[in-house]
Motif scaffolding. Structure first.
Motif, PDB file in Angstrom:
ATOM      1  N   ARG A 101      99.376  19.080  57.576  1.00 25.46           N
ATOM      2  CA  ARG A 101      99.513  20.495  57.885  1.00 25.46           C
ATOM      3  C   ARG A 101     100.297  20.645  59.179  1.00 25.46           C
ATOM      4  O   ARG A 101     100.462  19.692  59.932  1.00 25.46           O
ATOM      5  N   PRO A 102     100.783  21.866  59.454  1.00 26.05           N
ATOM      6  CA  PRO A 102     101.515  22.085  60.707  1.00 26.05           C
ATOM      7  C   PRO A 102     100.711  21.699  61.940  1.00 26.05           C
ATOM      8  O   PRO A 102     101.273  21.317  62.963  1.00 26.05           O
ATOM      9  N   ASP A 103      99.371  21.786  61.858  1.00 22.63           N
ATOM     10  CA  ASP A 103      98.556  21.463  63.027  1.00 22.63           C
ATOM     11  C   ASP A 103      98.250  19.972  63.122  1.00 22.63           C
ATOM     12  O   ASP A 103      97.500  19.535  63.986  1.00 22.63           O
ATOM     13  N   GLY A 104      98.818  19.181  62.198  1.00 23.58           N
ATOM     14  CA  GLY A 104      98.652  17.745  62.259  1.00 23.58           C
ATOM     15  C   GLY A 104      97.453  17.207  61.515  1.00 23.58           C
ATOM     16  O   GLY A 104      97.296  15.995  61.372  1.00 23.58           O
ATOM     17  N   GLU A 105      96.572  18.101  61.050  1.00 31.41           N
ATOM     18  CA  GLU A 105      95.419  17.645  60.309  1.00 31.41           C
ATOM     19  C   GLU A 105      95.805  17.388  58.861  1.00 31.41           C
ATOM     20  O   GLU A 105      96.900  17.702  58.417  1.00 31.41           O
ATOM     21  N   ARG A 106      94.880  16.821  58.112  1.00 34.19           N
ATOM     22  CA  ARG A 106      95.190  16.384  56.767  1.00 34.19           C
ATOM     23  C   ARG A 106      94.362  17.165  55.764  1.00 34.19           C
ATOM     24  O   ARG A 106      93.171  17.351  55.932  1.00 34.19           O
ATOM     25  N   ASP A 107      95.013  17.613  54.704  1.00 35.10           N
ATOM     26  CA  ASP A 107      94.333  18.322  53.638  1.00 35.10           C
ATOM     27  C   ASP A 107      94.275  17.433  52.411  1.00 35.10           C
ATOM     28  O   ASP A 107      95.237  16.748  52.075  1.00 35.10           O
ATOM     29  N   SER A 108      93.160  17.431  51.736  1.00 36.01           N
ATOM     30  CA  SER A 108      93.055  16.657  50.510  1.00 36.01           C
ATOM     31  C   SER A 108      92.045  17.318  49.611  1.00 36.01           C
ATOM     32  O   SER A 108      91.204  18.095  50.019  1.00 36.01           O
ATOM     33  N   GLY A 109      92.106  17.005  48.356  1.00 33.32           N
ATOM     34  CA  GLY A 109      91.175  17.550  47.390  1.00 33.32           C
ATOM     35  C   GLY A 109      91.209  16.700  46.154  1.00 33.32           C
ATOM     36  O   GLY A 109      91.985  15.752  46.039  1.00 33.32           O
ATOM     37  N   ASP A 110      90.337  16.998  45.197  1.00 37.31           N
ATOM     38  CA  ASP A 110      90.293  16.208  43.981  1.00 37.31           C
ATOM     39  C   ASP A 110      91.613  16.223  43.245  1.00 37.31           C
ATOM     40  O   ASP A 110      91.984  15.256  42.582  1.00 37.31           O
ATOM     41  N   ASP A 111      92.343  17.343  43.332  1.00 38.16           N
ATOM     42  CA  ASP A 111      93.612  17.441  42.623  1.00 38.16           C
ATOM     43  C   ASP A 111      94.800  17.125  43.515  1.00 38.16           C
ATOM     44  O   ASP A 111      95.940  17.143  43.069  1.00 38.16           O
ATOM     45  N   GLY A 112      94.560  16.825  44.782  1.00 37.95           N
ATOM     46  CA  GLY A 112      95.634  16.457  45.686  1.00 37.95           C
ATOM     47  C   GLY A 112      96.492  17.606  46.158  1.00 37.95           C
ATOM     48  O   GLY A 112      97.538  17.385  46.763  1.00 37.95           O
ATOM     49  N   VAL A 127     101.386  29.045  54.328  1.00 34.26           N
ATOM     50  CA  VAL A 127     100.871  27.977  55.189  1.00 34.26           C
ATOM     51  C   VAL A 127     101.276  28.233  56.635  1.00 34.26           C
ATOM     52  O   VAL A 127     100.459  28.154  57.563  1.00 34.26           O
ATOM     53  N   GLY A 128     102.544  28.550  56.847  1.00 32.39           N
ATOM     54  CA  GLY A 128     103.007  28.837  58.208  1.00 32.39           C
ATOM     55  C   GLY A 128     102.372  30.084  58.786  1.00 32.39           C
ATOM     56  O   GLY A 128     102.024  30.129  59.969  1.00 32.39           O
ATOM     57  N   MET A 129     102.203  31.092  57.940  1.00 28.71           N
ATOM     58  CA  MET A 129     101.610  32.352  58.397  1.00 28.71           C
ATOM     59  C   MET A 129     100.168  32.166  58.825  1.00 28.71           C
ATOM     60  O   MET A 129      99.733  32.735  59.842  1.00 28.71           O
ATOM     61  N   LEU A 130      99.410  31.383  58.077  1.00 35.04           N
ATOM     62  CA  LEU A 130      98.010  31.154  58.437  1.00 35.04           C
ATOM     63  C   LEU A 130      97.901  30.414  59.770  1.00 35.04           C
ATOM     64  O   LEU A 130      96.974  30.662  60.550  1.00 35.04           O
ATOM     65  N   ASP A 131      98.839  29.528  60.022  1.00 33.21           N
ATOM     66  CA  ASP A 131      98.846  28.830  61.312  1.00 33.21           C
ATOM     67  C   ASP A 131      99.163  29.809  62.441  1.00 33.21           C
ATOM     68  O   ASP A 131      98.537  29.766  63.506  1.00 33.21           O
ATOM     69  N   GLU A 132     100.122  30.708  62.207  1.00 34.76           N
ATOM     70  CA  GLU A 132     100.453  31.726  63.208  1.00 34.76           C
ATOM     71  C   GLU A 132      99.245  32.623  63.479  1.00 34.76           C
ATOM     72  O   GLU A 132      98.944  32.959  64.637  1.00 34.76           O
ATOM     73  N   TYR A 176     102.365  40.501  43.699  1.00 35.60           N
ATOM     74  CA  TYR A 176     101.696  40.696  44.990  1.00 35.60           C
ATOM     75  C   TYR A 176     100.198  40.951  44.836  1.00 35.60           C
ATOM     76  O   TYR A 176      99.414  40.589  45.710  1.00 35.60           O
ATOM     77  N   VAL A 177      99.805  41.590  43.747  1.00 38.46           N
ATOM     78  CA  VAL A 177      98.397  41.922  43.565  1.00 38.46           C
ATOM     79  C   VAL A 177      97.537  40.672  43.550  1.00 38.46           C
ATOM     80  O   VAL A 177      96.348  40.729  43.888  1.00 38.46           O
ATOM     81  N   ASN A 178      98.109  39.529  43.196  1.00 40.35           N
ATOM     82  CA  ASN A 178      97.366  38.275  43.218  1.00 40.35           C
ATOM     83  C   ASN A 178      97.772  37.363  44.373  1.00 40.35           C
ATOM     84  O   ASN A 178      96.997  36.480  44.765  1.00 40.35           O
ATOM     85  N   ILE A 179      98.968  37.567  44.921  1.00 38.12           N
ATOM     86  CA  ILE A 179      99.402  36.749  46.056  1.00 38.12           C
ATOM     87  C   ILE A 179      98.543  37.034  47.281  1.00 38.12           C
ATOM     88  O   ILE A 179      98.103  36.108  47.981  1.00 38.12           O
ATOM     89  N   VAL A 180      98.277  38.301  47.543  1.00 40.34           N
ATOM     90  CA  VAL A 180      97.464  38.658  48.710  1.00 40.34           C
ATOM     91  C   VAL A 180      96.065  38.051  48.635  1.00 40.34           C
ATOM     92  O   VAL A 180      95.612  37.414  49.592  1.00 40.34           O
ATOM     93  N   PRO A 181      95.340  38.191  47.522  1.00 42.22           N
ATOM     94  CA  PRO A 181      94.025  37.548  47.425  1.00 42.22           C
ATOM     95  C   PRO A 181      94.101  36.029  47.540  1.00 42.22           C
ATOM     96  O   PRO A 181      93.178  35.403  48.078  1.00 42.22           O
ATOM     97  N   ALA A 182      95.181  35.427  47.047  1.00 43.76           N
ATOM     98  CA  ALA A 182      95.324  33.971  47.152  1.00 43.76           C
ATOM     99  C   ALA A 182      95.424  33.538  48.603  1.00 43.76           C
ATOM    100  O   ALA A 182      94.792  32.563  49.024  1.00 43.76           O
ATOM    101  N   VAL A 183      96.213  34.273  49.386  1.00 40.58           N
ATOM    102  CA  VAL A 183      96.346  33.956  50.805  1.00 40.58           C
ATOM    103  C   VAL A 183      95.011  34.164  51.515  1.00 40.58           C
ATOM    104  O   VAL A 183      94.595  33.343  52.346  1.00 40.58           O
TER     105      VAL A 183
END
Length: 205
Positions: free
Chosen positions: A89-100, A128-133, A170-177
């Protein structure tokens, strides 16, 4: 005029010689075969070409490749845990999950936040960048006060406004974010580094 540059793309150093007029988008797609950033408008208006450079959102169609010499560029391909970037991730941490998948990628799938999919890589990278901001406390045009209390619909819509979806998903993009933000613990905007500089020109959103 040509210039030799080295760009770290999704965790892999790539050395190439480019014309000084070549955009980062063309270098990625035409020279390096990294096709997740899309060429939509080629004028910096749609956000389909969004990538992360040094953890910040940039429009690769407006960014000259020579300015990225030595930079660390992350595309949608590099976000997944099993991608070339290993899910950093931008913050240097690592993301992982069952599906990668990166949490934002998984949220987009779970919320069905796409239709044709052409803009999706740019949408995901921008999110991803927006959430970091947001976690750093950077305000948007609709933020009230020094820090946003939560990542509500208005905040998401404003911060993602540089990424267009011609299918109007957008109706689903916003909830996804919002879902990705909640799962990563950034929905309340309780991050640190509130004094960091706000995003400048060339940032999608």
């Amino acid at each position: 005029m040509k210039s030799d540059i080295t760009v770290h793309v999704d965790g892999t150093p790539r050395r190439l010689t480019v014309d000084t007029r070549t955009t980062l988008l063309d270098a990625l797609r035409e020279r390096l075969g990294v096709t997740s950033p899309k060429k939509g408008c080629d004028h910096g208006q749609c956000g389909a070409c969004t990538v992360l450079s040094g953890g910040r959102r940039v429009l690769s169609c407006l960014t000259l490749a020579v300015t990225q010499d030595g930079a660390r560029v992350v595309t949608a391909e590099g976000l997944a845990a099993h991608g070339p970037c290993g899910g950093d991730r931008p913050d240097g941490e690592r993301d992982s999950g069952d599906d990668g998948l990166h949490p934002v990628q998984r949220a987009f799938i779970d919320c069905d936040a796409f239709q044709c999919g052409y803009c999706t890589p740019g949408q995901v990278v921008s999110a991803v960048g927006m959430l970091d901001e947001f976690a750093r406390g950077w305000p948007s045009a609709v933020t009230e006060g020094a820090r946003p209390p939560r990542l509500d619909r208005a905040e998401v819509a404003e911060r993602m406004s540089g990424n267009l979806c011609r299918c109007a998903a957008y109706v689903n993009i916003v909830p996804a974010v919002q879902r990705a933000a909640a799962e990563s613990g950034t929905a309340s905007g309780a991050g640190t580094d509130a004094g960091a500089a706000a995003p400048g020109a060339g940032v999608a959103g």
